[in-house]
Enzyme design. Structure first.
Site, PDB file in Angstrom:
ATOM      1  N   LYS A 123       3.884  19.752  43.253  1.00 43.87           N
ATOM      2  CA  LYS A 123       3.668  20.326  44.589  1.00 43.87           C
ATOM      3  C   LYS A 123       4.605  21.493  44.878  1.00 43.87           C
ATOM      4  O   LYS A 123       4.536  22.094  45.944  1.00 43.87           O
ATOM      5  CB  LYS A 123       3.870  19.255  45.658  1.00 43.87           C
ATOM      6  CG  LYS A 123       2.752  18.226  45.683  1.00 43.87           C
ATOM      7  CD  LYS A 123       2.799  17.447  46.982  1.00 43.87           C
ATOM      8  CE  LYS A 123       1.474  16.733  47.220  1.00 43.87           C
ATOM      9  NZ  LYS A 123       1.450  16.051  48.526  1.00 43.87           N
ATOM     10  N   GLU A 124       5.541  21.760  43.970  1.00 46.43           N
ATOM     11  CA  GLU A 124       6.460  22.869  44.206  1.00 46.43           C
ATOM     12  C   GLU A 124       6.209  23.977  43.166  1.00 46.43           C
ATOM     13  O   GLU A 124       5.242  24.702  43.279  1.00 46.43           O
ATOM     14  CB  GLU A 124       7.905  22.343  44.242  1.00 46.43           C
ATOM     15  CG  GLU A 124       8.086  21.326  45.385  1.00 46.43           C
ATOM     16  CD  GLU A 124       9.527  20.877  45.598  1.00 46.43           C
ATOM     17  OE1 GLU A 124      10.428  21.712  45.606  1.00 46.43           O
ATOM     18  OE2 GLU A 124       9.741  19.649  45.774  1.00 46.43           O
ATOM     19  N   MET A 125       7.018  24.051  42.134  1.00 48.27           N
ATOM     20  CA  MET A 125       6.823  25.143  41.170  1.00 48.27           C
ATOM     21  C   MET A 125       5.749  24.807  40.128  1.00 48.27           C
ATOM     22  O   MET A 125       5.229  25.690  39.446  1.00 48.27           O
ATOM     23  CB  MET A 125       8.158  25.508  40.524  1.00 48.27           C
ATOM     24  CG  MET A 125       9.138  26.086  41.565  1.00 48.27           C
ATOM     25  SD  MET A 125      10.855  26.175  41.019  1.00 48.27           S
ATOM     26  CE  MET A 125      10.834  27.750  40.149  1.00 48.27           C
TER      27      MET A 125
END
Lengths: 331, 331
Positions: A123-125
């Protein structure tokens, strides 16, 4: 490092009665960065700004911890790979060297451990440690810099996050008006600001917000006296410990540069310091502040803005035919 | 500024025969920036890095024209608001002051006109000029800086884009090895590189890639001799003029810093200089290059990488209760 709530409360009470002289103030000054490994810091800065650590090739550490905006993204919750909505407000990287642990729930013990989290978080990088290492290791300029900085020469997630943490260690904000006041310059802040600091201690805010970062050195329940109403699903340290007593217990955030790190709270639901102070007094301390008292506390909080790190944007070495291509879009 | 194709070809032919002395080389040196209005440039830099010019509060000019990566995003096509896939490869902002016009199809006459485009493009920054102006005008520090820099004190899309353009005017890359060579230092580049430059002229690349930016000063059909095969729907200047003759006619891109501004072509489909050179020779000039000739031309292209602008990241002034909140997520 985790401490039972009851011990924290006992400590807080002690702090309330230990403010009679400068030497015993519950908030201590931020020291300027003492850079002992400038080459490793420079390498870490490159990695901090390198979007190739993300799957898309678009998101870098600086995307959510933007050093143009006090180490945050100024959003309620962050934007991740494919524009996914992040689960929690991005905490500032500034002065994070003082943190008891990293992330709102303290699940990473230090900056190095933290740095590996977002890289591999879908969900981030959205990358993997393996892909990030392959990408960085494909670039000759990085190969040389890692060889220069690490004994075993190896580019690994261990050395990548070690270098990023070395850079982040330098991101401190000394010389705030309040620090100048603490150091003896009584003209550095106004009488209303000094009154705000007095209230900050008297009302009880200082029980949790103390130390050099005015926070970030203990855990506390969000909603001690009254429930904090939020749609954010985060449950705090209970996610780590599984214990009911840790429900909604979060790391107390730093108040350093707080004027710059809106929106506030782990859900990023509040955009002004006046509202944040009012809510904290109410749900943490069971107190209703006058408008004047609130305003003076806000003045005190604004006096905690220090010199921001001066960052020369790194020039990143180019990819080549051996570098995995970014995959920003789902095919 | 648009020129008929036939005139461009005539100019190109002249240039091929005008390379006998340094003074007449078809590629001229990049001058260092001559900054006459440093305060306006500083304001423009702040705006260039300010994500509040986007609807989401996440995308700044620097997101797609990243000054850590030679003024591009190193993606085939860019990521816009809500992670929309952009229609075309992001051209570099470096040396864009030399451009005949802005955008691949030249639809903006200068940097100032260009800067207003992405802000209000629903597929890019997704804001409106009105919202961008209201946002910037809500911030006292910006109010002061605009008052200092503009006679009428007004914050408008006109003054915002004027300041951004003033900053972009400074983003030049002087002192490349090839420029050192042009200035008389014959040791600045290798004999293979010099041979690559000779081939670059002899084969005919220089017909379009000339001037200080080695490009960006004329329009040319992509696919003069053979059709350029792409899935990208862009039709070039035909979109502006409606004329069949302008189909697939694009601004010739700069070759300055080309080693850093991959992937190549308006569709970003090619990731190595070897492949780009091979395709260009084939479809623009009808020539098949040997592996050695291709490699020497690539060496010449690599010698066009100049000193990258040293950018101190601006510290952006905070929003306040009057600032429109970012809307990163659709509610």
């Amino acid at each position: 490092m985790k401490q039972p709530l009851i011990l924290i409360l006992a400590m807080s009470t002690n702090l309330l009665f230990a403010t009679s002289s400068v030497a015993q103030e519950p908030i201590s000054i931020i020291e300027a960065a003492n850079i002992t490994e400038p080459e490793k810091v420079a390498l870490g800065k490159m990695l901090y700004f390198d979007p190739r650590l993300s799957k898309s090739g678009y998101i870098s550490c600086n995307s959510c911890h933007n050093l143009a905006t006090a180490g945050v993204d100024s959003l309620a919750t962050s934007i991740g790979d494919q524009w996914q909505q992040g689960p929690i407000n991005s905490p500032t990287v500034l002065n994070s060297r003082y943190n008891i642990a990293q992330f709102w729930d303290g699940r990473a013990k230090d900056l190095k451990e933290q740095a590996g989290g977002p890289i591999a978080n879908p969900k981030e990088m959205g990358s993997t440690h393996s892909l990030a290492v392959t990408t960085i290791a494909s670039i000759p300029e990085y190969q040389k810099l890692f060889a220069d900085n690490f004994d075993n020469n190896a580019i690994s997630i261990d050395t990548i996050t070690d270098a990023i943490a070395a850079f982040e260690e330098t991101l401190v904000t000394p010389n705030s008006p309040f620090d100048q006041y603490l150091m003896g310059n009584k003209q550095a802040i106004s009488s209303n600001t000094i009154n705000g600091y007095r209230l900050f201690k008297e009302v009880g805010c200082v029980g949790c917000h103390n130390g050099p970062a005015a926070g970030n050195n203990m855990y506390m329940k969000m909603g001690v006296v009254k429930t904090f109403v939020t749609t954010n699903p985060a449950i705090g340290r209970q996610a780590l410990t599984g214990k009911a007593i840790d429900k909604n217990v979060f790391k107390v955030p730093t108040l350093r540069n707080i004027e710059l790190t809106y929106p506030y709270f782990h859900d990023g639901s509040v955009w002004t310091l006046e509202e944040a102070v009012t809510i904290m007094a109410d749900i943490q301390l069971g107190k209703k502040l006058s408008e004047k008292d609130t305003q003076d506390i806000v003045l005190f909080l604004q006096s905690l803005t220090g010199d921001q790190p001066q960052i020369v944007l790194p020039i990143l070495p180019p990819s080549n035919k051996n570098t995995p291509k970014p995959t920003p879009f789902i095919l």
